[in-house]
Write an enzyme that holds these catalytic residues in place. Structure first.
Site, PDB file in Angstrom:
ATOM      1  N   ARG A 146       0.853  -1.183   0.000  1.00 20.73           N
ATOM      2  CA  ARG A 146       0.000   0.000   0.000  1.00 20.73           C
ATOM      3  C   ARG A 146       0.899   1.247   0.000  1.00 20.73           C
ATOM      4  NH1 ARG A 146      -1.966  -3.401   4.218  1.00 20.73           N
ATOM      5  NH2 ARG A 146      -4.043  -4.262   3.802  1.00 20.73           N
ATOM      6  N   LYS A 170      -1.591  -2.124   8.168  1.00 22.75           N
ATOM      7  CA  LYS A 170      -2.644  -1.530   8.990  1.00 22.75           C
ATOM      8  C   LYS A 170      -2.557  -2.059  10.415  1.00 22.75           C
ATOM      9  CE  LYS A 170      -5.963  -0.738   5.248  1.00 22.75           C
ATOM     10  NZ  LYS A 170      -7.303  -1.052   4.716  1.00 22.75           N
ATOM     11  N   HIS A 242      -2.801   1.784  -6.031  1.00 24.99           N
ATOM     12  CA  HIS A 242      -3.522   0.555  -5.696  1.00 24.99           C
ATOM     13  C   HIS A 242      -3.739  -0.320  -6.933  1.00 24.99           C
ATOM     14  CE1 HIS A 242      -4.572  -0.208  -1.594  1.00 24.99           C
ATOM     15  NE2 HIS A 242      -5.625  -0.907  -1.926  1.00 24.99           N
ATOM     16  N   ARG A 245      -1.081  -2.737  -6.876  1.00 26.75           N
ATOM     17  CA  ARG A 245      -1.365  -3.742  -5.845  1.00 26.75           C
ATOM     18  C   ARG A 245      -2.370  -4.773  -6.375  1.00 26.75           C
ATOM     19  NH1 ARG A 245      -1.462  -4.701  -0.192  1.00 26.75           N
ATOM     20  NH2 ARG A 245      -3.516  -5.093   0.707  1.00 26.75           N
ATOM     21  N   HIS A 268      -4.080  -9.110   4.200  1.00 25.87           N
ATOM     22  CA  HIS A 268      -5.517  -9.111   4.477  1.00 25.87           C
ATOM     23  C   HIS A 268      -5.797  -9.971   5.708  1.00 25.87           C
ATOM     24  CE1 HIS A 268      -6.602  -8.199  -0.002  1.00 25.87           C
ATOM     25  NE2 HIS A 268      -6.335  -7.101   0.682  1.00 25.87           N
ATOM     26  N   TYR A 277     -10.139 -11.090  -5.925  1.00 30.81           N
ATOM     27  CA  TYR A 277      -9.204 -11.296  -7.029  1.00 30.81           C
ATOM     28  C   TYR A 277      -9.459 -12.604  -7.764  1.00 30.81           C
ATOM     29  CZ  TYR A 277      -6.839  -7.363  -4.953  1.00 30.81           C
ATOM     30  OH  TYR A 277      -6.559  -6.119  -4.453  1.00 30.81           O
TER      31      TYR A 277
END
Length: 296
Positions: A146, A170, A242, A245, A268, A277
């Protein structure tokens, strides 16, 4: 009401270990909510009722916000009122029964390998900043990072001998992601030829990628780099960081990578986020079938 917002943001930062970008987003959305309540004559947060929250959602819709933005705002409001109820500031939660707008499941934009290659070749690598930009683009595509992760990447996070990079995502969650030889070679060139010059101008310390003033790069700088070289490559698609990504994940799956492995590399927490995806991959397979099968 503002003191309750400050308490909630303090809770997010210290107890939930929320990332700075998350706290900033909640601050923006909830400040808008409190301004709306004040305009409606609500002066105490404990007096907010369900119709007040419904009117706020209607105001957002009237102001032209997308369903996704409305959903994000409502989520912030719901979490805020849940906190206030838990702290006994409010006797009841006025947002609990409010439904978020239905979101259409859109697939993220993806580049094919040739389009990625065209972007990667655009930076003028005879120039110092061109070398830096090439290293940034290569790193984004090689790791699926990211923007917030690459601007915080430190020199010590790159294990050139092992071929891995340590990424802090994150909530400061750490993950180890392989990084290919091409990206490592460009990082090495940047570290050898460019970064020592940039670091003399500022206080970037151990941050890997520096701007022309020797300071850590901003999110907007990375966005502008990706957008500029995408435009120069002649692509007609709307490309942003992104997109690289998304392309990273899709190309791995198209090549036969395991979904769990891709989930780990993307950072994730929920595999359902990664599963989007697989839908892209199916679209690719359908296109292959249509192109090459006699009855396609």
């Amino acid at each position: 009401m503002r003191e309750h917002l400050r308490s909630y943001l303090h809770f997010l930062t210290l107890e939930k270990n929320a990332a700075a970008n998350t706290v900033a987003s909640y601050t923006f959305d909830l400040s808008r909510y409190l301004r709306f309540l004040e305009e409606e004559g609500v002066r105490e947060i404990g007096r907010v009722r369900e119709p007040d929250v419904e009117k706020f959602v209607a105001r957002l819709r009237k102001n032209g916000l997308s369903p996704r933005s409305i959903s994000r705002n409502l989520s912030a409001v719901k979490m805020f009122h849940k906190f206030l109820t838990g702290e006994k500031v409010s006797a009841r939660d006025p947002a609990r029964m409010i439904d978020a707008p239905k979101l259409s499941r859109t697939l993220p934009d993806v580049l094919n390998p040739g389009e990625v290659d065209a972007i990667l070749k655009e930076p003028p690598t005879r120039e110092d900043l061109g070398k830096r930009d090439r290293a940034i683009l290569e790193t984004l595509y090689a790791t699926g990072m990211r923007v917030s992760e690459i601007i915080g990447l430190r020199k010590s996070n790159v294990d050139k001998r092992g071929g891995f990079v340590r990424i802090f995502g994150k909530g400061s969650k750490e993950r180890i992601v392989p990084i290919g030889g091409s990206a490592l070679r460009w990082i090495d060139r940047y570290l050898r030829d460019v970064r020592p010059k940039l670091s003399r101008h500022g206080s970037g310390e151990e941050i890997l990628f520096l701007n022309a003033r020797g300071k850590p790069m901003s999110r907007m700088s990375i966005w502008n780099i990706v957008k500029r070289y995408a435009v120069k490559s002649g692509l007609q698609k709307h490309v942003h960081p992104h997109t690289l990504r998304h392309s990273f994940a899709t190309h791995l799956l198209e090549g036969g990578a395991d979904l769990r492995a891709v989930q780990e590399m993307l950072g994730h927490s929920d595999i359902a986020t990664t599963q989007v995806y697989t839908h892209i991959d199916r679209e690719y397979l359908k296109e292959v079938h249509k192109t090459f099968h006699p009855r396609g």
